[in-house]
Design a protein around this motif. Structure first.
Motif, mmCIF file in Angstrom:
data_model
loop_
_atom_site.group_PDB
_atom_site.id
_atom_site.type_symbol
_atom_site.label_atom_id
_atom_site.label_comp_id
_atom_site.label_asym_id
_atom_site.label_seq_id
_atom_site.Cartn_x
_atom_site.Cartn_y
_atom_site.Cartn_z
ATOM 1 N N VAL A 42 0.847 -1.205 0.000
ATOM 2 C CA VAL A 42 0.000 0.000 0.000
ATOM 3 C C VAL A 42 0.878 1.249 0.000
ATOM 4 N N THR A 43 1.991 1.190 0.716
ATOM 5 C CA THR A 43 2.952 2.299 0.686
ATOM 6 C C THR A 43 3.441 2.529 -0.738
ATOM 7 N N ALA A 44 3.811 1.455 -1.415
ATOM 8 C CA ALA A 44 4.274 1.561 -2.809
ATOM 9 C C ALA A 44 3.170 2.078 -3.719
ATOM 10 N N SER A 45 1.921 1.766 -3.400
ATOM 11 C CA SER A 45 0.795 2.264 -4.204
ATOM 12 C C SER A 45 0.705 3.788 -4.111
ATOM 13 N N PHE A 46 0.892 4.336 -2.920
ATOM 14 C CA PHE A 46 0.940 5.797 -2.765
ATOM 15 C C PHE A 46 2.058 6.396 -3.621
ATOM 16 N N LEU A 47 3.176 5.678 -3.715
ATOM 17 C CA LEU A 47 4.402 6.237 -4.302
ATOM 18 C C LEU A 47 4.671 5.782 -5.735
ATOM 19 N N HIS A 48 3.750 5.010 -6.350
ATOM 20 C CA HIS A 48 4.096 4.280 -7.571
ATOM 21 C C HIS A 48 4.433 5.158 -8.773
ATOM 22 N N ASP A 49 3.975 6.422 -8.799
ATOM 23 C CA ASP A 49 4.250 7.297 -9.946
ATOM 24 C C ASP A 49 5.304 8.361 -9.648
ATOM 25 N N ILE A 50 5.870 8.350 -8.468
ATOM 26 C CA ILE A 50 6.775 9.435 -8.067
ATOM 27 C C ILE A 50 8.052 9.446 -8.892
ATOM 28 N N VAL A 51 8.694 8.301 -9.076
ATOM 29 C CA VAL A 51 9.962 8.264 -9.820
ATOM 30 C C VAL A 51 9.735 8.601 -11.290
ATOM 31 N N GLU A 52 8.592 8.159 -11.828
ATOM 32 C CA GLU A 52 8.290 8.374 -13.250
ATOM 33 C C GLU A 52 7.892 9.818 -13.547
ATOM 34 N N ASP A 53 7.198 10.477 -12.607
ATOM 35 C CA ASP A 53 6.580 11.774 -12.905
ATOM 36 C C ASP A 53 7.087 12.946 -12.073
ATOM 37 N N THR A 54 8.052 12.706 -11.195
ATOM 38 C CA THR A 54 8.584 13.800 -10.369
ATOM 39 C C THR A 54 10.115 13.704 -10.349
ATOM 40 N N PRO A 55 10.807 14.702 -9.803
ATOM 41 C CA PRO A 55 12.283 14.662 -9.773
ATOM 42 C C PRO A 55 12.860 13.629 -8.804
ATOM 43 N N TYR A 56 12.044 13.041 -7.941
ATOM 44 C CA TYR A 56 12.568 12.092 -6.952
ATOM 45 C C TYR A 56 13.028 10.798 -7.625
ATOM 46 N N THR A 57 13.987 10.118 -6.996
ATOM 47 C CA THR A 57 14.572 8.891 -7.547
ATOM 48 C C THR A 57 14.261 7.694 -6.647
ATOM 49 N N ILE A 58 14.617 6.512 -7.141
ATOM 50 C CA ILE A 58 14.453 5.299 -6.343
ATOM 51 C C ILE A 58 15.287 5.383 -5.065
ATOM 52 N N ASP A 59 16.449 5.999 -5.154
ATOM 53 C CA ASP A 59 17.286 6.149 -3.953
ATOM 54 C C ASP A 59 16.583 6.987 -2.893
ATOM 55 N N ASP A 60 15.821 8.003 -3.341
ATOM 56 C CA ASP A 60 15.051 8.801 -2.385
ATOM 57 C C ASP A 60 13.990 7.945 -1.698
ATOM 58 N N ILE A 61 13.335 7.092 -2.476
ATOM 59 C CA ILE A 61 12.320 6.181 -1.916
ATOM 60 C C ILE A 61 12.980 5.225 -0.929
ATOM 61 N N ARG A 62 14.104 4.664 -1.332
ATOM 62 C CA ARG A 62 14.805 3.693 -0.474
ATOM 63 C C ARG A 62 15.240 4.339 0.841
ATOM 64 N N GLU A 63 15.739 5.549 0.766
ATOM 65 C CA GLU A 63 16.207 6.241 1.969
ATOM 66 C C GLU A 63 15.069 6.488 2.953
#
Length: 640
Positions: free
Chosen positions: A76-97
């Motif tokens: 569910v957390t990933a569902s909130f975040l699923h478009d962030i890397v594709e559509d915003t400046p944030y990266t997977i490393d930001d998600i991981r951190e």
């Protein structure tokens, strides 16, 4: 307007938290709140095509994941975040951190890769990336299915060409995938939404006919279900009999498969008899199902050969029940399915058992047995590895599609080993499923002890023995008689070549007519092929090469006519043949190209080919032919 959207955002997010709170820890609940806040700020300035704030989409996906799919905290957390890397400046490393490796893996798996050059096509490469994650964790697929379900529910704001692209992907890939994962409700939603946006006129026509059918039969069916409940209540069984009408897409698919129109289609609905217990008895679910079957067949006549035990011989998508056809007091065969509440739950959350193994905290609800789904998941993972190792000259998506079949057939070896195959499989599929060498050297089959061709289609419960000879080798036409991925892969490997493809201006498979629901595809030579929107080839192309879709009107021309073939069934009488010819030629002024007629026991079957300018003219002709006394059925004959 902004206040309205803000309230909608807050209310939807609260539904996610409320759904998750009973089954997660305070720490996990805080993680969900943090993910929502992060997604809200990341998407703050973005809008959807509909004009809504973009954040509504990821929150809605999270709600589907939490409430409809019952996923775990990280999913569910990933569902909130699923478009962030594709559509915003944030990266997977930001998600991981912020949220850890597990959430980062899930988000990465559903994030579309931007490439300068794609191996197959943008869509197919995305499928390959997504499915590769299934080798490690099925939850990424679940997040993607939640994402696709919300996109389909909000597809009305898109252009027709985009609707066709997304609906084609859904019908060809995501709906069958949901079915194989045992997610019955999700599968039904996806395929019906796809049907609605691909073929709006046909969808609406079936919806209207279903509404009328429900109204016409409601009183009769209520008497039948009330009687069933009374019989079972008297026997001490707490059970409910409910009428379920099949969805529009299911009706359409059955009409095409059976070559029947709506009125003559059997089983437009079924009656599900569900129970939670039997007077506190500790009897097994199967025993109670058989007891109910016994009670009902004591009162109603059973159609010979209609009994199906889908408990011991369950389907790969976890569906279980005892099925039987019972003759009602009105003389109508009723499709009755007997199952427990737990079995119904299993059909809704088929692959959740797999998800539960990877979840941090999970309440599985009914602790349902889902061995078939687990087996299929492991089988599919193995197939994915085989496809990855195959020569890239072969079709990736076609290989996957072979494993995403809607229904299956259960057959047995003479020693009693159960083999599950796609419905429509032949003895050849059975042979290849046993071992590749058995398939490559198959010469004949013994089915239920009878000598048969290896091309014989199998029925549920068949006992199959394959006869081999060392000098027996595959024939080129075998490719037309196999359904399973393993058989197709083995034969492709043996022949070491691809099937040739033809190019068309007007698809000869679906034969579109002016004025109908059509779509165009630009071919490699820049020519355009017109397809009907319900054409299987169009759906396949839409799922692979969606960017080649061209929205265009196929307009009627007074100088251009197209051949169509129709089938007419009628009660034979004097002058019937003349009346039909007169209606087509004299009244409708249409030119007849060919005609074939056959009469048996006063029932006439007539096939006529004539020329029309448009779908409107064809529909008008069909309606006019219905007005002839004795005519019972009129429909177009084609390859769909």
């Amino acid at each position: 307007m902004e206040d309205k959207y803000e309230n909608m955002i807050i209310e939807t997010a609260e539904k996610v938290f409320n759904s998750m709170e009973p089954r997660v820890s305070p720490r996990q609940l805080k993680q969900l709140h943090d993910a929502y806040e992060f997604a809200y700020n990341a998407h703050k300035e973005q809008r959807r095509k509909s004009g809504e704030p973009y954040i509504i989409h990821p929150i809605s996906v999270a709600l589907i994941a939490a409430k409809e799919l019952m996923l775990d905290t990280n999913s569910v957390t990933a569902s909130f975040l699923h478009d962030i890397v594709e559509d915003t400046p944030y990266t997977i490393d930001d998600i991981r951190e912020r949220f850890g490796d597990d959430v980062a893996f899930l988000v990465d798996a559903v994030t579309k890769r931007k490439k300068s050059k794609y191996k197959f096509s943008k869509q197919v490469d995305n499928y390959q990336q997504l499915l590769s994650s299934m080798q490690f964790d099925i939850r990424a697929l679940m997040v993607k299915i939640a994402d696709r379900l919300h996109n389909m529910r909000t597809l009305s704001s898109m252009r027709p060409d985009k609707q066709m692209k997304i609906a084609g992907e859904t019908d060809y890939f995501y709906a069958p995938l949901a079915n194989r994962l045992g997610l019955f409700d999700v599968k039904t939603d996806l395929e019906n939404l796809s049907f609605k946006y691909r073929c709006g006129m046909e969808y609406t026509d079936i919806v209207l006919k279903l509404d009328k059918d429900k109204k016409d039969n409601s009183a009769r069916l209520k008497l039948f279900t009330d009687d069933i409940e009374a019989i079972l209540h008297e026997a001490g069984i707490d059970a409910k009999a409910t009428v379920y009408w099949r969805a529009p897409y299911s009706i359409w698919r059955r009409m095409k498969a059976s070559n029947k129109d709506f009125i003559h289609l059997d089983n437009r609905y079924y009656i599900r008899v569900t129970f939670s217990g039997c007077n506190g008895s500790e009897l097994s679910e199967k025993t109670i199902c058989l007891y109910i079957y016994s009670l009902l067949t004591n009162k109603y006549n059973e159609k010979p050969g209609s009994f199906q035990n889908l408990i011991d011989q369950g389907k790969e998508n976890s569906y279980k029940s005892i099925n039987v056809m019972l003759l009602s007091h009105e003389g109508i065969w009723e499709d009755v399915q007997i199952c427990s509440d737990k079995m119904v739950e299993a059909s809704r959350f088929g692959c959740m058992a797999e998800v539960a193994e990877r979840a941090e905290t999970r309440n599985c609800g009914n602790n349902v047995s889902l061995q078939n789904v687990r087996k299929w998941i492991e089988k599919f993972r193995k197939i994915l590895k085989e496809i990855a190792a195959e020569s890239q000259t072969q079709g990736f998506i076609e290989s996957i599609k072979s494993s995403l079949y809607y229904d299956d057939v259960l057959a047995f070896t003479p020693k009693g080993e159960a083999i599950i195959l796609p419905k429509g499989s032949t003895a050849l599929d059975f042979a290849f499923e046993l071992h590749t060498d058995i398939g490559l050297h198959a010469k004949y089959a013994r089915i239920n002890s009878k000598l048969m061709s290896v091309r014989t289609v199998l029925n549920r419960g068949d006992v199959v023995e394959i006869g081999m000879e060392d000098d027996a080798l595959p024939k080129a036409e075998w490719m037309q008689y196999v359904q399973s991925y393993k058989a197709k892969r083995s034969l492709r490997s043996y022949f070491s070549k691809e099937l040739a493809k033809q190019q068309y201006q007007r698809c000869t498979c679906c034969l579109p007519l002016p004025g109908g629901e059509t779509i165009g595809f630009r071919e490699e030579d820049n020519s355009i092929t017109l397809h009907r929107r319900n054409c299987p080839e169009a759906i396949r192309l839409a799922s692979k090469f969606g960017d080649n879709i061209i929205y265009m009107e196929f307009d009627e021309s007074p100088d251009r006519k197209y051949p169509v073939t129709i089938y007419i069934k009628a009660i034979d009488r004097y002058h019937l043949f003349i009346d039909i010819l007169s209606k087509i030629t004299n009244d409708l002024h249409l030119f007849i190209d060919s005609l074939k007629t056959e009469t048996n026991d006063d029932i006439t079957d007539l096939t006529v080919t004539f020329y029309v300018h448009s779908i409107r003219e064809l529909n008008s002709a069909i309606q006019s032919l219905y007005s002839i006394p004795g005519v019972d059925e009129v429909r177009r004959v084609q390859n769909l």
